[in-house]
Structure formats: structure tokens, C-alpha cells
Design a protein around this motif. Structure first.
Motif, PDB file in Angstrom:
ATOM      1  N   VAL A 192      27.687  65.567  54.240  1.00 22.79           N
ATOM      2  CA  VAL A 192      27.368  65.669  52.814  1.00 22.79           C
ATOM      3  C   VAL A 192      26.499  66.889  52.552  1.00 22.79           C
ATOM      4  N   LEU A 193      25.541  67.126  53.454  1.00 22.43           N
ATOM      5  CA  LEU A 193      24.665  68.284  53.298  1.00 22.43           C
ATOM      6  C   LEU A 193      25.464  69.580  53.344  1.00 22.43           C
ATOM      7  N   ASP A 194      26.440  69.651  54.229  1.00 25.32           N
ATOM      8  CA  ASP A 194      27.282  70.842  54.311  1.00 25.32           C
ATOM      9  C   ASP A 194      28.075  71.041  53.021  1.00 25.32           C
ATOM     10  N   ALA A 195      28.655  69.946  52.499  1.00 18.97           N
ATOM     11  CA  ALA A 195      29.422  70.053  51.251  1.00 18.97           C
ATOM     12  C   ALA A 195      28.522  70.462  50.080  1.00 18.97           C
ATOM     13  N   MET A 196      27.343  69.863  50.036  1.00 21.07           N
ATOM     14  CA  MET A 196      26.431  70.197  48.945  1.00 21.07           C
ATOM     15  C   MET A 196      25.946  71.642  49.044  1.00 21.07           C
ATOM     16  N   THR A 197      25.756  72.129  50.269  1.00 23.94           N
ATOM     17  CA  THR A 197      25.350  73.526  50.444  1.00 23.94           C
ATOM     18  C   THR A 197      26.409  74.471  49.901  1.00 23.94           C
TER      19      THR A 197
END
Length: 461
Positions: A192-197
Motif C-alpha cells: 500500500v505504501l508503494d502504491a500511495m508513493t
């Protein structure tokens, strides 16, 4: 990463299973082999007791009947051999080969029991050969040798090995399922952090991620990321708002200043004063253009991602028609190359119009007299490329890398009208539209600026 984590768990389990099951398999085979040897040695010892008086008296009736009955019941061949190596009694068709017989004679004539060393592995079919010396008062009279089939015992060992393998596979499957679930649980916040980044990099600065999933350490990371994202978003928004507000607020004083400078014109009588007056007016116009560019850049960077469908061919035709009179007055030939009837692209509103205006404006300013500018619309790479090519002096490799920086101008263009924001605005508008701006030195000299946008539908040739 999820697969690598699951594979690491599976590899660890495989090593544990191998460390447990391989010694267990060896122990099982050794135990079955020892049991079979002990059983056959016990039978051979009993036959040796029966064969002792028979070798003394040469009355072999009893021992012959026992060996035949033994072969009928168990299918085990047996023989009584005297110390000269002559076979006195034999039952069954199974016989040891010469090497086994010689080894058994050497061991048993020395007064010791003999058993072949073969282990009961399923992939081997060698029989079990055991021999027991026939002794009478410390004198070795001969030996009893038996040749036992091992098919049933090997089948039992194979069954146990299959059971071990089955349990290992079940454990591996359970480990894969558990490891995959654990990897998902651990890595879900990272995913999720990667997608949000990526969303933040695309301009959505208000993106927040959940801090309720995953290990505590990753939850803290998610909360820290949200705090950082909010702080960065606020800082960028304040910066954009400041630029936009400052640009907007400075326009009114600048307009008033220009009016006052214009009103000074009639009162100037000498040539020097009129020349300075004209320079002051030109500087106010240049400052107005800089403010307009800053305001446009701030609006383009606000993260507005509403895309509309635009006909790139129609836009190119309108901008070429608008700029052609100015290009003709400066001695430059501006043309639109043959293009498809329609080329629909996705872009933010007015992005293609403003971009073409900036690129054609630069080409007109830097192209020089008697030059030419070619505008083309070409379907390519799953999208549409809009290209502006001139035959001016162009830019060097180092200058091409700096061309889209704000307020950057080439060293030989410092005295040419402009703010240094045009290409920066074009790059931002193209990025906001999901496209890109690339520039390179044109073949034969000059500069080629290329705008690429995603097609809204297949282009009709």
C-alpha cells in the motif's frame, strides 16, 4: 518480494524436513535390516544345531526335511556345507553367488556368523545371505547358509518412505499457505505504501494509508509516512498558493506602475529620456509576462488531473494559423506537415494549446530569419506525438538537460525577450496530462521538441 519471502520460509521448512526425515529414513532401513538379519540368523542357528549330528553321522534325513519345509513356507533357500566346501544338503532354487559363498566360508570357518551388508533400500533387489558355523566341541564342521528374498520387507520400507514423503509434502503445502498469508500480512502495508508513493509522485498529495494492518513496526511506518505526506503536501500547497497569490497580487501594482510610466511619456522632450521611457515600458511588459508565467505554472502544478479529450490535429492547425502571421513578418516559414484527419488524445484542459504556443514562440524567437518551422502530428507508441522542429542554432547536450528548469535561459539568449518559464510550463502540463516532453537536436541542425500524449481512441489514418 512476497514470493521471495514465501520461498525463504519454504526453504527453511525444506531444510528442517530433510534434517528430520533423512536420518529417520536411514534409521528405519537400518532397523528393518537388523530385524531381518536377526530373524534369519536365529533360523540358521537352529538349523546348525540340527545339522551338527547329521554331519557326524551323515544322516541328513531330518535336516533335509526341515530345510524343504522352511523353503515351502517362506521361500527361503538354505544349504548345509561341510568345511571342505561341499554341499551336503540344499533346498530351494535360491543360491548365493560365488563371491558371497566364499566370504561366508571365510567368516564361518573362523567360528563367526556371517550376514551380507546390503541394506533394505527399495531400489535394490539383492537377497539377504546369512551363514552360521556348525560347531562341535569347538571344532567347526561346516556351515548353514540361507538366501532370503527381501521383496516384502523392501515394499514395507517403500511404504514408510512414501508416508514420510507424503507428510513432508503436506507440511510443505501448509507452509506455503501459511507463509503466503504471513507474507501478505507483513507486506500489505509496504504494498500500500508503494502504491500511495506512486500516487503522491503523480500529484495526489493528500493520499493517506491505513495504519491498522501489518506488524507494529510497519504500522508506525505507515503513521510516519502519513505525517510526512501531510507535511510535504502542505508545504507544496503553500508554496504554490504563495506563487499564485503573489503573481496575482503583483499584477495590479504592476498595471498601475505601467500606466504611470506611460503618462510620463508626453512630458519627456529629449531623445535620451524617451529612450529610457521606452526601456522602462518594455521591462514592465517583461515583468508582466514573468508573472503570467508563474501564475500559469502554479495552476499547472496544483495537481488538477481532470483529463479531457482533445483533437491534436485540430489544435495544431489552429495554433499554426494563429502564429503564421507573426512568423511570416519575421521571415520564418511556419508549416503544418500532413497529418491524420483526427488524432484524439487525453490531456488536461488547454495543455496542448499552451504547450504548442510556448514551443512555436521559442522556435520563432530563436529560429532566425529565413528559417523554417515544421509542426507535425504523428501516431506513435500507443499515443500521439506532436512535434515542433526548427532549423535554428539548437541546444547542446548539457543545455538540453537544463532547458526545462525554471528561469533557465541559454547564455546566448539573455537579451532575447522571454522569462525562462515556457519550457518548464510545457513539461508540467505534459506530465499533468500523463504525457511527456522530450527535446533533441534535429538532424541537419536546429531543435526538435516532441510532446507525447496518450490516445483517447485508435487513430484513424
Amino acid at each position: 518480494m512476497r514470493r521471495r519471502l514465501a520461498l525463504s520460509y519454504l526453504l527453511l521448512l525444506a531444510l528442517v524436513l530433510l534434517a528430520l526425515e533423512i536420518p529417520l529414513a536411514f534409521t528405519l532401513v537400518s532397523r528393518e535390516t537388523q530385524l531381518l538379519r536377526a530373524d534369519r540368523l536365529a533360523d540358521a542357528t537352529r538349523f546348525a544345531a540340527l545339522a551338527r549330528p547329521a554331519l557326524r553321522t551323515e544322516a541328513f534325513g531330518t535336516i533335509t526335511a526341515e530345510l524343504r519345509r522352511y523353503d515351502e513356507l517362506y521361500g527361503i533357500g538354505a544349504a548345509v556345507v561341510d568345511r571342505e566346501g561341499r554341499t551336503a544338503v540344499r533346498s530351494g532354487s535360491r543360491r548365493p553367488h560365488t563371491g558371497q559363498l566364499d566370504a561366508a566360508m571365510r567368516v564361518t570357518l573362523a567360528g563367526q556368523q556371517y550376514a551380507s551388508e546390503e541394506q533394505l533400500w527399495p531400489w535394490s533387489d539383492d537377497p539377504l545371505v546369512v551363514a552360521v558355523p556348525i560347531s562341535d566341541g569347538g571344532e567347526v564342521l561346516g556351515m548353514v547358509i540361507t538366501v532370503s528374498p527381501t521383496d516384502r520387507r523392501r515394499e514395507a520400507v517403500m511404504l514408510w518412505l512414501l508416508v514420510f514423503t507424503g507428510f513432508g509434502l503436506l507440511a510443505a503445502v501448509a507452509c506455503v499457505v501459511t507463509a503466503w498469508g504471513m507474507a501478505n500480512w507483513v507486506l500489505r502495508p509496504v504494498t500500500v505504501l508503494d502504491a500511495m508513493t506512486l500516487e503522491i509522485a503523480a500529484g495526489d498529495g493528500r493520499t493517506q494509508i491505513s495504519d491498522r494492518a501489518g506488524p507494529p513496526e510497519l504500522r508506525r511506518l505507515a503513521r510516519s509516512f502519513n505525517d510526512m505526506s501531510g507535511a510535504v503536501s502542505d508545504a507544496m500547497e503553500r508554496q504554490r498558493a504563495f506563487v499564485a497569490h503573489a503573481s496575482h497580487q503583483l499584477r495590479n501594482p504592476l498595471t498601475a506602475l505601467r500606466l504611470r510610466v506611460e503618462e510620463l511619456g508626453p512630458s519627456l522632450t529629449d531623445d535620451y529620456g524617451r529612450q529610457e521611457h521606452q526601456l522602462a515600458l518594455e521591462e514592465t511588459d517583461r515583468l508582466a509576462k514573468v508573472l503570467d508565467g508563474l501564475l500559469t505554472l502554479a495552476r499547472a502544478e496544483r495537481g488538477q488531473r481532470r483529463l479531457v479529450t482533445v483533437d491534436a490535429v485540430a489544435v495544431a492547425e489552429s495554433r499554426v494559423a494563429a502564429w503564421e502571421p507573426l512568423a511570416r513578418r519575421t521571415g520564418i516559414r511556419l508549416t503544418l506537415l500532413p497529418a491524420p484527419p483526427v488524432a484524439l488524445v487525453q490531456a488536461v484542459p488547454t495543455a496542448l494549446d499552451q504547450s504548442l504556443d510556448a514551443l512555436i514562440d521559442n522556435a520563432v524567437k530563436f529560429g532566425g530569419p529565413d528559417g523554417s518551422i515544421e509542426v507535425s502530428v504523428v501516431p506513435t507508441e500507443g499515443g500521439v506525438a506532436v512535434q515542433v522542429r526548427d532549423d535554428g542554432p539548437g541546444l547542446g547536450d548539457a543545455q538540453l538537460e537544463q532547458a526545462t528548469e525554471r528561469f533557465w535561459r541559454a547564455p546566448d539568449a539573455q537579451n532575447i525577450d522571454g522569462s525562462g518559464l515556457g519550457l518548464a510550463i510545457v513539461a508540467v502540463l505534459a506530465d499533468a496530462s500523463g504525457g511527456r516532453l522530450t527535446m533533441r537536436r534535429a538532424d541537419g541542425g536546429g531543435l526538435e521538441a516532441r510532446l507525447w500524449f496518450q490516445s483517447a481512441e485508435p487513430v484513424r489514418a
